[in-house]
Design a protein around this motif. Structure first.
Motif, PDB file in Angstrom:
ATOM      1  N   ARG A 194      10.878   1.868 -13.128  1.00 47.15           N
ATOM      2  CA  ARG A 194      11.453   1.891 -11.776  1.00 47.15           C
ATOM      3  C   ARG A 194      11.197   0.587 -11.032  1.00 47.15           C
ATOM      4  N   VAL A 195      10.050  -0.020 -11.250  1.00 50.63           N
ATOM      5  CA  VAL A 195       9.765  -1.320 -10.624  1.00 50.63           C
ATOM      6  C   VAL A 195      10.820  -2.340 -11.042  1.00 50.63           C
ATOM      7  N   ARG A 196      11.202  -2.310 -12.316  1.00 51.80           N
ATOM      8  CA  ARG A 196      12.231  -3.231 -12.810  1.00 51.80           C
ATOM      9  C   ARG A 196      13.580  -3.013 -12.114  1.00 51.80           C
ATOM     10  N   THR A 197      14.004  -1.750 -12.016  1.00 54.52           N
ATOM     11  CA  THR A 197      15.326  -1.491 -11.436  1.00 54.52           C
ATOM     12  C   THR A 197      15.335  -1.715  -9.929  1.00 54.52           C
ATOM     13  N   ILE A 198      14.230  -1.411  -9.263  1.00 55.16           N
ATOM     14  CA  ILE A 198      14.147  -1.666  -7.824  1.00 55.16           C
ATOM     15  C   ILE A 198      14.173  -3.167  -7.551  1.00 55.16           C
ATOM     16  N   ALA A 199      13.421  -3.924  -8.338  1.00 51.29           N
ATOM     17  CA  ALA A 199      13.414  -5.380  -8.163  1.00 51.29           C
ATOM     18  C   ALA A 199      14.800  -5.963  -8.399  1.00 51.29           C
ATOM     19  N   ALA A 200      15.492  -5.473  -9.428  1.00 50.80           N
ATOM     20  CA  ALA A 200      16.845  -5.973  -9.718  1.00 50.80           C
ATOM     21  C   ALA A 200      17.809  -5.635  -8.590  1.00 50.80           C
ATOM     22  N   GLY A 201      17.686  -4.424  -8.037  1.00 50.76           N
ATOM     23  CA  GLY A 201      18.551  -4.035  -6.931  1.00 50.76           C
ATOM     24  C   GLY A 201      18.312  -4.876  -5.693  1.00 50.76           C
ATOM     25  N   VAL A 240      17.186 -10.639  -1.975  1.00 51.32           N
ATOM     26  CA  VAL A 240      15.744 -10.715  -1.735  1.00 51.32           C
ATOM     27  C   VAL A 240      15.087 -11.519  -2.849  1.00 51.32           C
ATOM     28  N   GLY A 241      14.259 -12.470  -2.460  1.00 53.63           N
ATOM     29  CA  GLY A 241      13.582 -13.302  -3.443  1.00 53.63           C
ATOM     30  C   GLY A 241      12.226 -13.750  -2.961  1.00 53.63           C
ATOM     31  N   ARG A 242      11.668 -14.655  -3.675  1.00 50.95           N
ATOM     32  CA  ARG A 242      10.324 -15.140  -3.366  1.00 50.95           C
ATOM     33  C   ARG A 242      10.246 -15.684  -1.939  1.00 50.95           C
ATOM     34  N   GLY A 243       9.249 -15.226  -1.197  1.00 51.10           N
ATOM     35  CA  GLY A 243       9.049 -15.673   0.171  1.00 51.10           C
ATOM     36  C   GLY A 243       9.741 -14.817   1.221  1.00 51.10           C
ATOM     37  N   ASP A 244      10.616 -13.909   0.794  1.00 55.12           N
ATOM     38  CA  ASP A 244      11.275 -13.012   1.747  1.00 55.12           C
ATOM     39  C   ASP A 244      10.347 -11.843   2.092  1.00 55.12           C
ATOM     40  N   THR A 245      10.691 -11.122   3.140  1.00 58.73           N
ATOM     41  CA  THR A 245       9.920  -9.949   3.548  1.00 58.73           C
ATOM     42  C   THR A 245      10.804  -8.706   3.503  1.00 58.73           C
ATOM     43  N   VAL A 246      10.174  -7.566   3.209  1.00 57.67           N
ATOM     44  CA  VAL A 246      10.873  -6.278   3.170  1.00 57.67           C
ATOM     45  C   VAL A 246      10.010  -5.262   3.908  1.00 57.67           C
ATOM     46  N   PHE A 259       6.974  -6.840  -4.525  1.00 55.91           N
ATOM     47  CA  PHE A 259       6.102  -7.994  -4.763  1.00 55.91           C
ATOM     48  C   PHE A 259       6.284  -8.601  -6.149  1.00 55.91           C
ATOM     49  N   HIS A 260       6.948  -7.882  -7.068  1.00 57.56           N
ATOM     50  CA  HIS A 260       7.268  -8.499  -8.363  1.00 57.56           C
ATOM     51  C   HIS A 260       8.348  -9.567  -8.239  1.00 57.56           C
ATOM     52  N   LEU A 261       9.028  -9.610  -7.114  1.00 58.71           N
ATOM     53  CA  LEU A 261      10.002 -10.667  -6.844  1.00 58.71           C
ATOM     54  C   LEU A 261       9.355 -11.881  -6.191  1.00 58.71           C
ATOM     55  N   GLY A 262       8.063 -11.767  -5.867  1.00 61.61           N
ATOM     56  CA  GLY A 262       7.432 -12.811  -5.064  1.00 61.61           C
ATOM     57  C   GLY A 262       7.734 -12.637  -3.594  1.00 61.61           C
ATOM     58  N   ALA A 263       8.374 -11.517  -3.254  1.00 66.80           N
ATOM     59  CA  ALA A 263       8.650 -11.180  -1.856  1.00 66.80           C
ATOM     60  C   ALA A 263       7.455 -10.426  -1.279  1.00 66.80           C
ATOM     61  N   THR A 264       7.482 -10.184   0.020  1.00 66.54           N
ATOM     62  CA  THR A 264       6.336  -9.597   0.717  1.00 66.54           C
ATOM     63  C   THR A 264       6.713  -8.267   1.353  1.00 66.54           C
ATOM     64  N   PRO A 265       6.258  -7.147   0.791  1.00 63.17           N
ATOM     65  CA  PRO A 265       6.471  -5.849   1.444  1.00 63.17           C
ATOM     66  C   PRO A 265       5.416  -5.638   2.529  1.00 63.17           C
ATOM     67  N   PHE A 266       5.810  -5.001   3.608  1.00 64.35           N
ATOM     68  CA  PHE A 266       4.850  -4.627   4.644  1.00 64.35           C
ATOM     69  C   PHE A 266       5.288  -3.304   5.248  1.00 64.35           C
ATOM     70  N   SER A 267       4.330  -2.556   5.785  1.00 66.51           N
ATOM     71  CA  SER A 267       4.618  -1.217   6.297  1.00 66.51           C
ATOM     72  C   SER A 267       4.556  -1.165   7.815  1.00 66.51           C
ATOM     73  N   ALA A 268       5.494  -0.427   8.406  1.00 66.33           N
ATOM     74  CA  ALA A 268       5.469  -0.121   9.838  1.00 66.33           C
ATOM     75  C   ALA A 268       4.838   1.255  10.017  1.00 66.33           C
TER      76      ALA A 268
END
Length: 254
Positions: A57-64, A70-76, A94-103
């Motif tokens: 699932r990490v693979r398919t979510i990252a691909a989506g 969304v890529g390295r340095g972006d935020t989600v 975070f496998h994309l090099g992007a930054t997840p954060f929670s509200a």
């Protein structure tokens, strides 16, 4: 912390993943080591995922997400209760090099406006129950809403996101390009002395935290751990998501 009979107590050196340079590397090592073990489950008979399921699932979510730009340095931004989908999505980001954060789930529209303008995220992944407050917020920078628990007007579903991934997306190249100094997550402080401050926690920060704490707070490799604190707080992210689940291969029950 409860350990399962199937788990083995960490040695002085700890699991191999404890020496990883990034949380991506740690996850890949752990998932490869224990593919058939249950990694994520919900209390009360909810969904259950093995580490092999988790990794897929990490693979398919990252691909989506990559297909959305969304890529390295972006935020989600993430806005959801404690549930396995949080771990799936956060790890995919975070496998994309992007930054997840929670509200925080109690956030007002005004608080979300500040948060998203500060983080500059273009994507929000959430439970459908939070779409009303998210729609009420003035967040012109947000281009995509993704709901993890069914169809809601104005959002795509997580299944649609995953189905829309580019089959040619090089997932392995993406996570291997992530560096130790890339930002793993943002933790927004309570704001008691002004607006919340977005604390940048890098992969190196978190890996070193896991290594430093392991000798004094041993975690059973392949054991069991509960996730109940808000993921917007570092305590749940560090103890359950990163250290117990990803580094020590524990089964996380939300």
């Amino acid at each position: 912390m409860e350990s399962s009979t199937a788990g083995t107590t960490a040695t002085a050196a700890g699991p191999e993943a404890l020496q990883a340079a990034t949380m991506c590397e740690a996850f890949q090592l752990t998932a490869a080591e224990r593919p058939e073990q249950v990694a994520l489950r919900a209390a009360g008979g909810g969904p259950e995922y093995t580490f092999a399921d988790y990794a897929a699932r990490v693979r398919t979510i990252a691909a989506g997400l990559a297909a959305l730009g969304v890529g390295r340095g972006d935020t989600v931004a993430l806005m959801m209760t404690n549930r396995p989908e949080f771990n799936l999505v956060d790890t995919g980001v975070f496998h994309l090099g992007a930054t997840p954060f929670s509200a925080y789930n109690t956030s007002s529209p005004e608080q979300l406006e500040y948060l998203f303008s500060n983080a500059e995220n273009r994507v929000v992944i959430c439970e459908g129950q939070f779409m009303d407050v998210l729609r009420s917020a003035d967040t012109p920078g947000v281009e995509h809403f993704v709901t993890i628990d069914g169809e809601v007007e104005g959002a795509m579903t997580l299944e649609q996101l995953e189905a829309g991934g580019d089959p040619e997306f090089d997932f392995d190249a993406a996570w291997r390009a992530v560096e130790a100094d890339d930002v793993l997550t943002l933790i927004y402080t309570s704001g008691t002395t002004g607006p919340p401050k977005g604390v940048e926690t890098t992969h190196a920060n978190m890996m070193e935290q896991c290594r430093a704490v392991a000798p004094v707070l041993p975690i059973a490799v392949g054991g069991r751990q509960l996730s109940y604190l808000p993921s917007a707080h570092i305590a749940d992210r560090w103890l359950s998501h990163y250290s117990a689940g990803i580094v020590h291969g524990a089964t996380i029950t939300s």
